[in-house]
Design an enzyme around this catalytic site. Structure first.
Site, mmCIF file in Angstrom:
data_model
loop_
_atom_site.group_PDB
_atom_site.id
_atom_site.type_symbol
_atom_site.label_atom_id
_atom_site.label_comp_id
_atom_site.label_asym_id
_atom_site.label_seq_id
_atom_site.Cartn_x
_atom_site.Cartn_y
_atom_site.Cartn_z
ATOM 1 N N CYS A 17 0.849 -1.188 0.000
ATOM 2 C CA CYS A 17 0.000 0.000 0.000
ATOM 3 C C CYS A 17 0.889 1.244 0.000
ATOM 4 O O CYS A 17 1.884 1.298 0.720
ATOM 5 C CB CYS A 17 -0.914 0.012 1.217
ATOM 6 S SG CYS A 17 -2.104 1.366 1.142
ATOM 7 N N CYS A 21 -3.799 5.770 5.265
ATOM 8 C CA CYS A 21 -5.143 6.179 5.665
ATOM 9 C C CYS A 21 -5.328 6.000 7.170
ATOM 10 O O CYS A 21 -5.047 4.934 7.718
ATOM 11 C CB CYS A 21 -6.187 5.361 4.922
ATOM 12 S SG CYS A 21 -6.051 5.499 3.126
ATOM 13 N N CYS A 24 -7.647 3.017 8.204
ATOM 14 C CA CYS A 24 -7.334 1.659 7.754
ATOM 15 C C CYS A 24 -7.139 0.717 8.946
ATOM 16 O O CYS A 24 -6.408 1.014 9.883
ATOM 17 C CB CYS A 24 -6.079 1.661 6.890
ATOM 18 S SG CYS A 24 -5.696 0.017 6.233
#
Length: 84
Positions: A17, A21, A24
């Site tokens: 990734c 975020c 997340c």
């Protein structure tokens, strides 16, 4: 012959990734990816299962260079493939 029905199958194809975020729940990104062999085995084992839809998730699945190759065995089986 269909013996079982799944409304949805979710396969995490990568833990890679490039985002951070705050919401997340996956934890830190990792350099882990599902192998083509695991995908092929999954398709074989699911041959008699009716799956209404399948989602590929991660990490960030679009970071996987061979994403089309990983998805193809499922779409070739006639499954609905959804990006997540």
């Amino acid at each position: 012959m269909i013996y079982k029905v799944l409304s949805n199958l979710n396969i995490e194809i990568t833990r890679k990734c490039n985002l951070k975020c705050a919401f997340c729940h996956k934890g830190k990104a990792q350099n882990l990816t599902i192998s083509k062999e695991v995908i092929d085995k999954s398709v074989t084992e699911l041959k008699d299962v009716y799956i209404q839809s399948i989602q590929f998730s991660g990490g960030e699945p679009t970071l996987q260079n061979d994403i089309e190759e990983l998805i193809a065995p499922f779409s070739n089986k006639g499954l609905v493939v959804k990006p997540r």
